[in-house]
Design a protein around this motif. Structure first.
Motif, PDB file in Angstrom:
ATOM      1  N   VAL A 292       0.821  -1.214   0.000  1.00 49.87           N
ATOM      2  CA  VAL A 292       0.000   0.000   0.000  1.00 49.87           C
ATOM      3  C   VAL A 292       0.855   1.264   0.000  1.00 49.87           C
ATOM      4  O   VAL A 292       0.327   2.356  -0.214  1.00 49.87           O
ATOM      5  CB  VAL A 292      -0.947   0.035   1.224  1.00 49.87           C
ATOM      6  N   ALA A 293       2.157   1.138   0.252  1.00 47.93           N
ATOM      7  CA  ALA A 293       3.022   2.326   0.306  1.00 47.93           C
ATOM      8  C   ALA A 293       4.419   1.959  -0.172  1.00 47.93           C
ATOM      9  O   ALA A 293       4.832   0.795  -0.114  1.00 47.93           O
ATOM     10  CB  ALA A 293       3.083   2.885   1.727  1.00 47.93           C
ATOM     11  N   THR A 294       5.137   2.975  -0.641  1.00 44.48           N
ATOM     12  CA  THR A 294       6.495   2.756  -1.113  1.00 44.48           C
ATOM     13  C   THR A 294       7.342   3.990  -0.845  1.00 44.48           C
ATOM     14  O   THR A 294       6.820   5.096  -0.650  1.00 44.48           O
ATOM     15  CB  THR A 294       6.511   2.428  -2.619  1.00 44.48           C
ATOM     16  N   ALA A 295       8.646   3.795  -0.832  1.00 43.12           N
ATOM     17  CA  ALA A 295       9.608   4.891  -0.709  1.00 43.12           C
ATOM     18  C   ALA A 295      10.853   4.490  -1.479  1.00 43.12           C
ATOM     19  O   ALA A 295      11.224   3.311  -1.512  1.00 43.12           O
ATOM     20  CB  ALA A 295       9.945   5.169   0.753  1.00 43.12           C
ATOM     21  N   MET A 296      11.517   5.479  -2.096  1.00 46.56           N
ATOM     22  CA  MET A 296      12.693   5.220  -2.923  1.00 46.56           C
ATOM     23  C   MET A 296      13.840   6.117  -2.500  1.00 46.56           C
ATOM     24  O   MET A 296      13.626   7.290  -2.174  1.00 46.56           O
ATOM     25  CB  MET A 296      12.349   5.458  -4.400  1.00 46.56           C
ATOM     26  N   SER A 297      15.046   5.567  -2.473  1.00 44.56           N
ATOM     27  CA  SER A 297      16.214   6.381  -2.171  1.00 44.56           C
ATOM     28  C   SER A 297      16.478   7.334  -3.322  1.00 44.56           C
ATOM     29  O   SER A 297      15.996   7.138  -4.442  1.00 44.56           O
ATOM     30  CB  SER A 297      17.438   5.489  -1.932  1.00 44.56           C
ATOM     31  N   ALA A 298      17.253   8.366  -3.060  1.00 45.84           N
ATOM     32  CA  ALA A 298      17.498   9.385  -4.076  1.00 45.84           C
ATOM     33  C   ALA A 298      18.178   8.810  -5.314  1.00 45.84           C
ATOM     34  O   ALA A 298      17.891   9.224  -6.438  1.00 45.84           O
ATOM     35  CB  ALA A 298      18.341  10.521  -3.490  1.00 45.84           C
ATOM     36  N   ASP A 299      19.069   7.829  -5.116  1.00 47.69           N
ATOM     37  CA  ASP A 299      19.771   7.268  -6.267  1.00 47.69           C
ATOM     38  C   ASP A 299      18.949   6.230  -7.017  1.00 47.69           C
ATOM     39  O   ASP A 299      19.393   5.684  -8.030  1.00 47.69           O
ATOM     40  CB  ASP A 299      21.131   6.689  -5.852  1.00 47.69           C
ATOM     41  N   GLY A 300      17.749   5.925  -6.520  1.00 43.36           N
ATOM     42  CA  GLY A 300      16.872   4.983  -7.205  1.00 43.36           C
ATOM     43  C   GLY A 300      17.275   3.534  -7.061  1.00 43.36           C
ATOM     44  O   GLY A 300      16.679   2.657  -7.687  1.00 43.36           O
ATOM     45  N   ARG A 301      18.254   3.243  -6.221  1.00 42.95           N
ATOM     46  CA  ARG A 301      18.753   1.868  -6.102  1.00 42.95           C
ATOM     47  C   ARG A 301      18.094   1.083  -4.983  1.00 42.95           C
ATOM     48  O   ARG A 301      18.180  -0.148  -4.959  1.00 42.95           O
ATOM     49  CB  ARG A 301      20.272   1.894  -5.875  1.00 42.95           C
ATOM     50  N   VAL A 302      17.453   1.783  -4.048  1.00 47.73           N
ATOM     51  CA  VAL A 302      16.821   1.113  -2.917  1.00 47.73           C
ATOM     52  C   VAL A 302      15.340   1.475  -2.893  1.00 47.73           C
ATOM     53  O   VAL A 302      14.979   2.654  -2.911  1.00 47.73           O
ATOM     54  CB  VAL A 302      17.475   1.515  -1.578  1.00 47.73           C
ATOM     55  N   VAL A 303      14.486   0.461  -2.860  1.00 46.52           N
ATOM     56  CA  VAL A 303      13.046   0.667  -2.797  1.00 46.52           C
ATOM     57  C   VAL A 303      12.491  -0.091  -1.601  1.00 46.52           C
ATOM     58  O   VAL A 303      12.831  -1.257  -1.377  1.00 46.52           O
ATOM     59  CB  VAL A 303      12.346   0.185  -4.085  1.00 46.52           C
ATOM     60  N   LEU A 304      11.646   0.580  -0.860  1.00 49.65           N
ATOM     61  CA  LEU A 304      10.955  -0.024   0.274  1.00 49.65           C
ATOM     62  C   LEU A 304       9.471  -0.063  -0.055  1.00 49.65           C
ATOM     63  O   LEU A 304       8.900   0.925  -0.506  1.00 49.65           O
ATOM     64  CB  LEU A 304      11.198   0.812   1.538  1.00 49.65           C
ATOM     65  N   VAL A 305       8.846  -1.219   0.131  1.00 45.54           N
ATOM     66  CA  VAL A 305       7.407  -1.349  -0.065  1.00 45.54           C
ATOM     67  C   VAL A 305       6.831  -2.006   1.181  1.00 45.54           C
ATOM     68  O   VAL A 305       7.510  -2.776   1.863  1.00 45.54           O
ATOM     69  CB  VAL A 305       7.058  -2.183  -1.316  1.00 45.54           C
ATOM     70  N   GLY A 306       5.584  -1.694   1.492  1.00 50.13           N
ATOM     71  CA  GLY A 306       5.040  -2.261   2.708  1.00 50.13           C
ATOM     72  C   GLY A 306       3.534  -2.251   2.757  1.00 50.13           C
ATOM     73  O   GLY A 306       2.853  -1.599   1.955  1.00 50.13           O
ATOM     74  N   ASN A 307       3.017  -2.991   3.718  1.00 47.68           N
ATOM     75  CA  ASN A 307       1.592  -3.057   4.014  1.00 47.68           C
ATOM     76  C   ASN A 307       1.444  -3.287   5.507  1.00 47.68           C
ATOM     77  O   ASN A 307       2.422  -3.173   6.252  1.00 47.68           O
ATOM     78  CB  ASN A 307       0.929  -4.185   3.201  1.00 47.68           C
ATOM     79  N   ALA A 308       0.247  -3.592   5.948  1.00 52.30           N
ATOM     80  CA  ALA A 308       0.048  -3.850   7.373  1.00 52.30           C
ATOM     81  C   ALA A 308       0.942  -5.006   7.814  1.00 52.30           C
ATOM     82  O   ALA A 308       0.914  -6.083   7.222  1.00 52.30           O
ATOM     83  CB  ALA A 308      -1.418  -4.183   7.632  1.00 52.30           C
ATOM     84  N   HIS A 309       1.760  -4.755   8.823  1.00 49.10           N
ATOM     85  CA  HIS A 309       2.586  -5.756   9.503  1.00 49.10           C
ATOM     86  C   HIS A 309       3.880  -6.136   8.783  1.00 49.10           C
ATOM     87  O   HIS A 309       4.723  -6.789   9.369  1.00 49.10           O
ATOM     88  CB  HIS A 309       1.799  -7.047   9.778  1.00 49.10           C
ATOM     89  N   ARG A 310       4.068  -5.757   7.508  1.00 50.78           N
ATOM     90  CA  ARG A 310       5.235  -6.281   6.794  1.00 50.78           C
ATOM     91  C   ARG A 310       5.801  -5.250   5.824  1.00 50.78           C
ATOM     92  O   ARG A 310       5.063  -4.488   5.206  1.00 50.78           O
ATOM     93  CB  ARG A 310       4.849  -7.550   6.024  1.00 50.78           C
ATOM     94  N   ALA A 311       7.114  -5.243   5.698  1.00 55.43           N
ATOM     95  CA  ALA A 311       7.788  -4.391   4.722  1.00 55.43           C
ATOM     96  C   ALA A 311       8.885  -5.192   4.046  1.00 55.43           C
ATOM     97  O   ALA A 311       9.425  -6.153   4.619  1.00 55.43           O
ATOM     98  CB  ALA A 311       8.368  -3.158   5.399  1.00 55.43           C
ATOM     99  N   GLU A 312       9.209  -4.773   2.827  1.00 52.11           N
ATOM    100  CA  GLU A 312      10.257  -5.457   2.072  1.00 52.11           C
ATOM    101  C   GLU A 312      11.194  -4.418   1.460  1.00 52.11           C
ATOM    102  O   GLU A 312      10.773  -3.336   1.052  1.00 52.11           O
ATOM    103  CB  GLU A 312       9.659  -6.324   0.966  1.00 52.11           C
ATOM    104  N   LEU A 313      12.460  -4.795   1.402  1.00 53.69           N
ATOM    105  CA  LEU A 313      13.499  -3.930   0.854  1.00 53.69           C
ATOM    106  C   LEU A 313      14.014  -4.563  -0.432  1.00 53.69           C
ATOM    107  O   LEU A 313      14.308  -5.770  -0.476  1.00 53.69           O
ATOM    108  CB  LEU A 313      14.637  -3.778   1.868  1.00 53.69           C
TER     109      LEU A 313
END
Length: 463
Positions: A292-313
């Motif tokens: 349901v949500a995401t965030a990206m590092s400035a260099d575009g090499r690291v992405v975080l995605v997540g939902n209730a209770h869990r996140a993935e890198l």
């Protein structure tokens, strides 16, 4: 008397005496081990009780909370007591930016300029005075971005803080020049095409580092790429259509990579090397529930995605072959928003409840909880991180709070030292000791005849 007979009796006696001595030693060791175990259990129970009281007092009595939390770590330094003390110390670094409700928040890369939005207005803040502890009088908002007819649902700020995007429920996105943040200039207005009211409300916006490339996502599932080189005359370069509305998106600093989360929970990675012809380079396959949500590092090499209770890198060194580097549980009932620091080494995740969780992502294979940013009685709708994780903002119905997280690494590495620096006289009175520990005698932790327990001098417990 036969001397050999004396020898015959003397040997068994010696053996029996030796066995008795060994038995006494073993019994003594067993007793000591059990005594030490019982003592350790008592210390742990006492420390955890103090840590619980400290957590309950963070808002009402922060000084007492710090002293109790420090005592807990001194008595029994384990993960639970250390985490509690870190959370308390981080809480002391927070300020209420505004009590006004805010559904959206954004930060410049250096953490100095902030946007907070609610209803049809967006406030501009200069955080310089807020980040200087020597300045007592903090500055109020320096400008208000007006011009929307409906509620603002998305805001973005370029890394240098000079360009802003604000999108509303009417499908209108306004582009602002904040070169002088106290005197914002409305540069252009973009209105999404729509068939019915709210059919293309702006749900998410993103800006490249230089503010020349923008992504605008609408309720109808369209994501448009814009060239803002001439901010007075934005040019639409392309549009991609998605099966459902967009929940969240991220854009790299150079504007060449994007990650998009739609309402069905699908996460896609896009190559924007040619912004006129975006190419979907990969799908992130999530083994758990949809994102349901995401965030990206400035260099575009690291992405975080997540939902209730869990996140993935994920690692996007090769955008066509993303690699999941870690998955971790998140103690949140739901996920409302997440933010990544520009360097991708720190992330803030938030949702319903009274806290956001700050994570250390410096080792992509082993994300580690840093601290909980507490202080809310209602949900957090939007978060932002700037200055490589040194400044954090959290917004919701209860207002907007700011955390100065510079030096957080030292606090996490040595919470005891951080708590005692500048508070060497910290003490717990006999009345408070009795109130929070019951009948526990403090003579194991300080001098019995002391009028108060000097917290920084408590005899350390064993891990």
């Amino acid at each position: 008397m036969d001397p050999r007979g004396n020898t015959r009796w003397r040997t068994p006696a010696i053996v029996l005496a030796a066995l008795l001595a060994v038995s006494l030693v073993v019994a003594g060791l067993v007793w000591k081990r059990e005594h030490d175990r019982a003592t350790a259990q008592e210390r742990a129970a006492l420390a955890h009780g103090l840590a619980l009281h400290a957590a309950e007092l963070r808002d009402a009595a922060p000084g007492t909370a710090r002293d109790l939390g420090l005592a807990a770590v001194k008595i029994h330094p384990d993960g639970q007591t250390r985490a509690g003390l870190i959370d308390t110390l981080v809480g002391e670094r927070s300020s209420e930016l505004t009590p006004d409700a805010s559904s959206e928040v954004a930060l410049s890369g250096d953490g100095r300029i902030a946007l907070t939005g609610d209803d049809d207005e967006v406030s501009v803040w200069d955080l310089t005075t807020w980040l200087d502890p020597k300045i007592i009088e903090k500055s109020d908002r320096i400008a208000v971005l007006k011009g929307h007819k409906e509620d603002v649902g998305a805001v973005a700020l370029s890394f240098d803080g000079r360009t802003a995007l604000t999108g509303d429920d009417d499908g209108t996105t306004i582009m602002w020049d904040l070169t002088d943040p106290a005197k914002p200039v409305r540069m252009a207005v973009v209105v999404n095409e729509r068939d019915t009211e709210y059919a293309n409300s702006v749900l998410a916006v993103a800006l490249s580092r230089d503010g020349r490339t923008a992504l605008i996502a609408g309720l109808g599932g369209d994501v448009t790429v814009w060239d803002l080189t001439d901010r007075s005359r934005p040019a639409r370069l392309s549009m991609t259509a998605h099966a459902s509305s967009i929940d969240d998106l991220g854009l790299s600093a150079d504007g060449r990579s994007a990650v998009i989360v739609d309402n069905d929970g699908a996460v896609t990675v896009w190559d924007l090397s040619d912004p006129s012809h975006p190419v979907k380079s990969a799908d992130l396959t999530l083994p758990a529930k949809s994102a349901v949500a995401t965030a990206m590092s400035a260099d575009g090499r690291v992405v975080l995605v997540g939902n209730a209770h869990r996140a993935e890198l994920w690692n996007l060194d090769d955008r066509s072959r993303p690699v999941r580097t870690a998955a971790f549980d998140v103690p949140l009932a739901d996920m409302y928003d997440m933010a990544s620091a520009p360097d991708g080494k720190t992330a803030l995740l938030a949702g319903p409840g009274d806290s956001g969780i700050l994570w250390d992502l410096s080792d992509p294979s082993r994300p580690a909880r840093l601290a909980a940013l507490k202080g809310y009685t209602r949900e957090i709708d939007s978060v932002a991180l700037g200055a490589d994780g040194g400044v954090a903002l959290a917004a919701g119905p209860g207002g907007v709070s700011l955390w100065d997280l510079r030096g957080l690494a030292e606090v996490v590495a040595d919470p005891e030292g951080a708590a005692c620096r500048g508070h060497t006289s910290a003490a717990i009175s006999k009345a408070d000791w009795a109130r929070y520990t019951g009948s526990t005698d403090w003579s194991d932790y300080g001098e019995e005849d002391w009028g108060a327990l000097a917290v920084c001098l408590i005899s350390p417990g064993s891990t």
